[in-house]
Design a protein around this motif. Structure first.
Motif, short mmCIF file in Angstrom:
data_model
loop_
_atom_site.label_atom_id
_atom_site.label_comp_id
_atom_site.label_asym_id
_atom_site.label_seq_id
_atom_site.Cartn_x
_atom_site.Cartn_y
_atom_site.Cartn_z
N ILE A 99 84.83 2.11 46.03
CA ILE A 99 83.53 2.74 45.93
C ILE A 99 83.74 4.21 45.64
N ARG A 100 82.97 4.72 44.73
CA ARG A 100 83.02 6.16 44.47
C ARG A 100 81.64 6.72 44.72
N ILE A 101 81.59 7.73 45.50
CA ILE A 101 80.30 8.38 45.71
C ILE A 101 80.36 9.72 45.00
N GLU A 102 79.39 9.94 44.13
CA GLU A 102 79.38 11.19 43.38
C GLU A 102 78.23 12.05 43.84
N LEU A 103 78.58 13.28 44.16
CA LEU A 103 77.52 14.21 44.55
C LEU A 103 76.93 14.80 43.27
N PRO A 104 75.66 15.13 43.32
CA PRO A 104 75.06 15.73 42.12
C PRO A 104 75.72 17.08 41.84
N GLU A 105 75.90 17.36 40.55
CA GLU A 105 76.56 18.61 40.21
C GLU A 105 75.55 19.54 39.58
N ARG A 106 74.96 20.38 40.38
CA ARG A 106 73.96 21.31 39.82
C ARG A 106 74.64 22.44 39.10
#
Lengths: 509, 374
Positions: free
Chosen positions: B354-361
């Motif tokens: 599983i990969r969780i990606e944080l939003p990249e603002r």
């Protein structure tokens, strides 16, 4: 040189780690707009991983990507498609029971009802512009590999791809289909598309590309203008050492006949005649090459010879004894060894290297005592073969699937040739392998020939057929069009026979 | 611009060893968490419920003895299924094979005179094993000869076996001394399997079960038949290519798993009930629960020893909370279903990560910076 244009794709310092390996180690790749860029490297060099990152399937651990000058965060293929990137994978992703038009419409927004109607019109346009002809109403399973690939390319173009990634696109194609693909690729480049062409075949680099980036073990080792390099240099860069292009083939005194096939008839899976009255013989120390486009009965012929398929009519003799329709086990006992074209058939990926090496001798001494397997015998057997055939593996207990294609093929070859076979049948033994592994496998075949094994070599690779064979037979539509001694065969004659045009005079034995 | 973290599945190129070891355990934990939520919705404090299950199954000598008692049929049937599933022969009919084993044992116990007392039980075990094996051969032969999917046929043979038991206990075998209940007469003493003290642990069957698990392990890992089973299961085409006889392997594993399930049936009628009863009275679905036992053990027969005790404990503890906390009788099925679901889907994580990606603002800023540099 055209003045500074923004590159279509720029990847900088891409790092991708998998457990135990660095698949991409700080890779920089620049693909100019409108060029055909070859990505060359052996299996496992990291080509496909890099392109899967560009297409959003994998995510880089480090590095950044610019598409048409803009920094891009490609999180999924959907993002990639929005940026105009399309990818045609080695294994096609089509729904076999649906039509071409339905497959192309699949996943497109809008057109909830009868989505395939909307795509038809544009299919004609693609056919005209790029030579991508395909019947929109044909069902995928009815199509050849080459036609299915065309559907995949159209799918990508339909979604607006102007940067097209082709992952080893020729691996499933016949020589003629390869020719057509190359034409299509060139036409796409002429129309302003950018093409990234993943391959490990040097000929293809020279046939189609403008520039080439060479990868080895996850790193970029060279970037060249295709016109300013040659095969020898690229091979050395790719493999990391000099590669022999001429194998030494020592003269061998041909012995008595080992295999004799008389008027053999075999049916295909669908019950149609696939081998239609084939006769030939192979002698001790002789390699008979069977050339021909795949699907002309070679597979059925080979399977009949190793007992995996029923012979309908005709006879097979081994050293004068009738072995028609014997069981696979019986034929193995008699010294018929078989290197199958699809490596999956000959191996059990989840079992260890050692266990794969005993696949055919597991029920015989010294591996098996009574009903029990002798673990020590299995281990020493494995160690000996791993050393003798230089199989690169962390240990004999490693699951086979973790090895590279070349090392899996070495394992198969070790198992099949170590027991002094009487007859060795090799079907497409080097397909999908890189230069280094190919060279090694051909050498093993030649050394088997010197030891007096009769060898039947089935291959689509004409270079391989010419390099190894003593005599060359061409199969077309289930029949042998002719058998020529290798020194009398030339590419043109063989090519005509492969197309079914020309039939050689009957061989005088 | 996406402002939510995204969760993605990414294929693993390699499965670390430790991961495939801990996955079953973590899967069970996850199942228990979900069940806890359901308990909560039913107004039951899940932590108290779990504590009761634990103490009910393992917290007293009585509980422990019941856990072992229920583990016996699970261990026998689970061992056989582990071997069959290894060959990718999906015998779903262990429940039916168990019932046939029970019928055969009853036949030998009540209706065949003239067997010496000391041979009565061995004859019953033998008959049960044979009966289970033959019953399992029906789907095996249909599969081998006509390519009919064994999942469906083996499941259907369960219902046939179940109705056969019903027919016998309501009909010809109905015991005159049983006051009209759908039972056969009680087995004579020589046909009763001895127990340990006051418990219901019929130890000869337990010894058979342990022996079966160990022998099955040796069979799979150390013999040529086991090699054929593993190769056939992993890659049937390679098995054919190596000259292995698929038919023989399929029939062997089906017969073996049927025989072990049949022995489990013998143990139930001769060790617990001392009579043949209506089907649900003999087995509360041991043959189906054994499927979970086998998968939870990752198809390793030695692992089955452990997982059968674990699931046996769950059955005992489940019974305990049904009574104590007034939960519906389906509670135990809920456990079984959830655990199987999670164990099977837990396998996914050995193949994918599983990969969780944080939003990249920040990306917008970076782009602007870059354009300024130009």
């Amino acid at each position: 040189m055209p003045h500074v244009t923004v590159p279509a794709v720029e990847m900088r310092g891409i790092v991708k780690r998998f457990p135990g390996i660095v698949a991409n180690d700080h890779i920089d790749l620049t693909v100019r707009a409108g060029e055909i860029h070859a990505l060359l490297g052996e299996n496992g060099a990291g080509k496909t991983t890099l392109m899967n990152i560009l297409y959003g399937i994998y995510h880089p651990d480090e590095g950044e990507i610019f598409v048409k000058g803009q920094r891009a965060h490609i999180r999924s293929p959907r993002d990639a498609i929005r940026l105009g990137i399309g990818m045609v994978h080695q294994q096609f992703r089509l729904v076999p029971s649906h039509t071409v038009a339905e497959n192309i419409a699949l996943g497109l927004p809008g057109h909830f009802f009868f989505p395939d109607r909307a795509v038809r019109q544009r299919l004609q346009e693609f056919a005209r512009r790029y030579g991508l002809h395909v019947d929109p109403d044909a069902r995928i399973w009815q199509l050849s590999a080459g036609e299915q690939q065309r559907v995949e390319i159209i799918k990508a173009l339909y979604r607006g791809a102007d940067i097209l990634i082709l992952d080893e696109p020729t691996s499933m194609l016949t020589p003629r289909e390869i020719e057509e693909l190359m034409t299509t690729v060139r036409r796409m480049a002429d129309e302003g598309h950018t093409v990234i062409f993943i391959t490990h075949k040097l000929d293809e680099v020279f046939a189609v590309s403008d520039r080439v980036t060479v990868l080895r073990q996850g790193k970029v080792v060279a970037i060249r203008e295709t016109a300013r390099t040659d095969k020898r240099e690229l091979a050395r860069l790719m493999v990391g050492r000099d590669v022999l292009f001429r194998l030494e083939k020592r003269p061998v005194t041909i012995g008595p006949t080992v295999l004799e096939v008389r008027n053999l008839r075999v049916r295909s899976d669908r019950g149609l005649p696939a081998v239609r009255g084939v006769s030939f013989s192979i002698a001790r120390g002789e390699i008979l090459g069977i050339a021909g486009v795949a699907g002309n009965g070679q597979r059925e012929l080979v399977e009949a010879l190793v007992g995996l398929r029923q012979v309908e009519k005709g006879r097979v003799l081994l050293n004068g004894e009738d072995i028609t329709n014997r069981s696979p086990r019986d034929l193995v006992r008699r010294g018929i060894c078989y290197v199958p074209g699809e490596r999956l058939v000959g191996t059990v990926p989840n079992l260890s290297v050692a266990e794969n090496l005993i696949l055919k001798t597991y029920d015989q001494a010294p591996i098996c005592r009574g009903v029990f397997l002798d673990t020590q015998a299995i281990a020493s057997h494995a160690d000996a073969l791993i050393e003798q055939y230089a199989v690169t593996t962390p240990s004999r207990e490693t699951p086979l699937k973790l090895l590279s294609g070349g090392n899996i093929q070495r394992t198969i070859l070790a198992r099949e040739t170590s027991g002094a076979p009487v007859l060795l049948i090799a079907a497409h033994p080097t397909s999908g392998l890189d230069v280094g592994a190919t060279e090694y496998i051909r050498q093993v075949l030649l050394s088997q020939r010197e030891k007096g094994t009769a060898i039947l070599l089935v291959s689509e690779d004409l270079e391989e057929i010419f390099q190894l064979s003593d005599r060359i037979a061409v199969m077309y539509n289930g029949e042998i069009m002719g058998i020529l001694p290798a020194n009398q065969a030339d590419l043109e004659r063989i090519g005509m026979m492969m197309a079914g045009v020309h039939r050689a005079e009957p061989e005088v034995v | 611009m996406n402002t939510w973290p995204r969760i993605r599945l990414e294929k693993r190129s390699d499965t670390p060893h430790w991961l495939s070891r801990v996955t079953p355990g973590l899967s069970v934990l996850a199942a228990l968490l979900v069940i806890a939520v359901i308990f909560g919705l039913l107004g039951v404090n899940p932590w108290i419920a779990y504590a009761r299950i634990l103490t009910g199954a393992f917290g007293s000598l009585y509980g422990l003895s019941e856990t072992v008692t229920k583990a016996i049929p699970l261990m026998l049937a689970g061992t056989g299924l582990a071997v069959a599933f290894r060959a990718r022969v999906y015998n779903i009919g262990a429940e039916g094979q168990l019932l046939i084993g029970a019928i055969c044992a009853t036949g030998v116990a009540l209706f065949i005179p003239g067997i010496p007392d000391e041979l009565r039980l061995p004859a019953m075990f033998l008959a049960g094993a044979l009966g289970g094996a033959v019953w399992a051969l029906v789907p095996a032969v249909l599969k081998a000869r006509l390519r009919i999917d064994e999942v469906l046929t083996s499941l259907m043979t369960v219902y046939i076996a179940s109705e056969l038991v019903n027919y016998l206990v309501y009909g010809p075998w109905k015991g005159p001394s049983e006051w009209g209940f759908p039972y056969t007469d009680k087995f004579p003493l020589a046909a009763q399997i001895p127990r340990i003290g006051m418990t219901r642990i019929h130890y000869p069957t337990l010894i058979l079960a342990l022996l079966a698990a160990v022998l099955a392990y040796i069979l799979v890992q150390r013999t040529r038949w086991g090699f054929e089973i593993r190769v056939t299961g992993e890659n049937p085409e390679a098995a054919r290519y190596a000259g292995m006889n698929y038919l023989r392997t399929a029939i062997l594993v089906m017969a073996l798993s049927g025989a072990l399930a049949g022995i489990a049936g013998v143990g139930e009628v001769a060790g617990i009930h001392y009579r043949l009863r209506y089907p649900q009275g003999i087995s509360p679905g041991y043959g189906f629960t054994a499927i979970i036992v086998a998968w939870l053990a990752r198809l390793n027969p030695l692992g089955v020893i452990l997982t059968s005790l674990l699931i046996g404990g769950l059955l005992v503890g489940g019974d305990a909370i049904q009574l104590a906390m007034g939960l519906p009788s389906a509670t135990v099925y809920l456990f079984n279903g959830m655990i199987l679901l999670f164990v099977l889907s837990g396998d996914l994580f050995t193949r994918y990560r599983i990969r969780i990606e944080l939003p990249e603002r920040v990306s917008v800023l970076v782009r602007q910076e870059r354009e300024e540099v130009r």
